[in-house]
Design a protein around this motif. Structure first.
Motif, PDB file in Angstrom:
ATOM      1  N   LEU A  10      10.651  -7.519   1.460  1.00  0.00           N
ATOM      2  CA  LEU A  10      11.526  -7.749   0.318  1.00  0.00           C
ATOM      3  C   LEU A  10      11.463  -6.563  -0.646  1.00  0.00           C
ATOM      4  CD1 LEU A  10      13.186 -10.010  -1.399  1.00  0.00           C
ATOM      5  CD2 LEU A  10      11.034 -10.174  -2.650  1.00  0.00           C
ATOM      6  N   THR A  60      11.389 -15.201  -0.594  1.00  0.00           N
ATOM      7  CA  THR A  60      11.881 -14.220   0.378  1.00  0.00           C
ATOM      8  C   THR A  60      12.908 -14.789   1.354  1.00  0.00           C
ATOM      9  OG1 THR A  60      10.027 -14.737   1.858  1.00  0.00           O
ATOM     10  CG2 THR A  60       9.710 -12.927   0.293  1.00  0.00           C
ATOM     11  N   ARG A 114      16.526 -15.262  -2.831  1.00  0.00           N
ATOM     12  CA  ARG A 114      16.130 -13.915  -2.396  1.00  0.00           C
ATOM     13  C   ARG A 114      16.880 -12.856  -3.195  1.00  0.00           C
ATOM     14  NH1 ARG A 114      13.813 -11.479   2.132  1.00  0.00           N
ATOM     15  NH2 ARG A 114      14.429  -9.304   2.431  1.00  0.00           N
TER      16      ARG A 114
END
Length: 279
Positions: free
Chosen positions: A64, A26, A32
């Motif tokens: 996320l 994350t 990410r």
């Protein structure tokens, strides 16, 4: 033929082979970006059950998924878990099922996921320092208030499951379970008898399945990977099992989902049934 769908709580239909988001990085950056792509690809491939938790990054994993998928497509179930908190003094995670904490964590999850109701909310663990009735009762109250649709438990015994069911309907149980780790077979049997969804975490034993010669042999004979064999075995072992394998790579995600179509013959299944090893 093995069914590919299951109705959680008797009314919420999902594809049985889901996705566990725990392993998705994350932190800002290329990792990410790759995580966002994996989550979106899972939905593109028809996954309708995604598992996350407050524990995964203190809510960062939930955020996320919201960035990747919000507003969620119709029919997509993102289930999350509450019941742990960081110690103010040490920063370490600890179980915390106090009613006020559970309420606050549900409110935070609603905000992070961008929804008005969490269709399946699971208690990460039973906090031994808080009466089970208080923990489950709080979730029951939140359901009555419309903030939770269905209630699940995680890492429970048959006794704890029965005690919780005396307080409120339980839609799911998430215990550690795999082809090589069947410690919670009695809990699975209880779930099957009651029609409760059983979401095994660590469903492929952290990739150790291929280290077993018998699993590797079956995989070769079926022209599949050991992970695919392990997932196909789970799908055929009980109709209430909803595996949630996790990965941070699209190619692994795509390989995992092929397991749904893998035909494990009775002979191969018999060989696999005889395998068990607590790992």
């Amino acid at each position: 033929m093995t069914s590919t769908v299951f109705c959680v709580g008797g009314d919420l239909e999902v594809r049985r082979l889901g996705f566990g988001a725990m392993h998705l990085p994350t932190e800002p950056g290329p990792a990410r970006d790759a995580s966002l792509a994996v989550a979106r690809r899972a939905v593109e491939l028809g996954v309708t059950l995604i598992d996350t938790a407050y524990l995964y990054g203190g809510g960062a994993n939930e955020e996320l998924l919201t960035e990747a998928l919000h507003p969620c497509p119709e029919g997509l179930l993102i289930t999350t878990k509450v019941g742990v908190a960081r110690s103010d003094s040490s920063g370490e995670w600890r179980l915390d099922g106090r009613p006020a904490v559970l309420r606050e964590q549900v409110e935070q999850a609603l905000r992070r996921l961008g929804v008005e109701r969490i269709e399946l909310l699971q208690l990460l663990r039973i906090d031994p320092e808080t009466p089970l009735a208080d923990q489950v009762g709080t979730l029951r109250d939140l359901r009555a208030e419309g903030k939770i649709g269905r209630i699940g438990l995680s890492e429970v015994t048959v006794g704890e499951l029965n005690q919780a069911r005396e307080i409120v309907e339980i839609a799911s149980v998430q215990n550690r379970y795999s082809l090589l780790d069947r410690e919670h077979e009695p809990v699975l049997a209880a779930c099957e008898a009651a029609g409760i969804a059983f979401l095994p975490w660590r469903p492929v034993a952290w990739g150790k399945s291929g280290a077993k010669a018998e699993v590797a042999s079956v995989a070769t004979e079926l022209d599949a990977t050991p992970t695919q064999v392990a997932l196909a075995w789970l799908l055929g072992h009980s109709p209430v099992i909803l595996p949630i394998p996790g990965t941070a790579r699209i190619d692994h995600l795509e390989e995992d989902l092929v397991a749904e179509c893998l035909e494990v013959t009775p002979v191969h299944r018999d060989r696999l049934d005889r395998l068990t090893e607590v790992v």
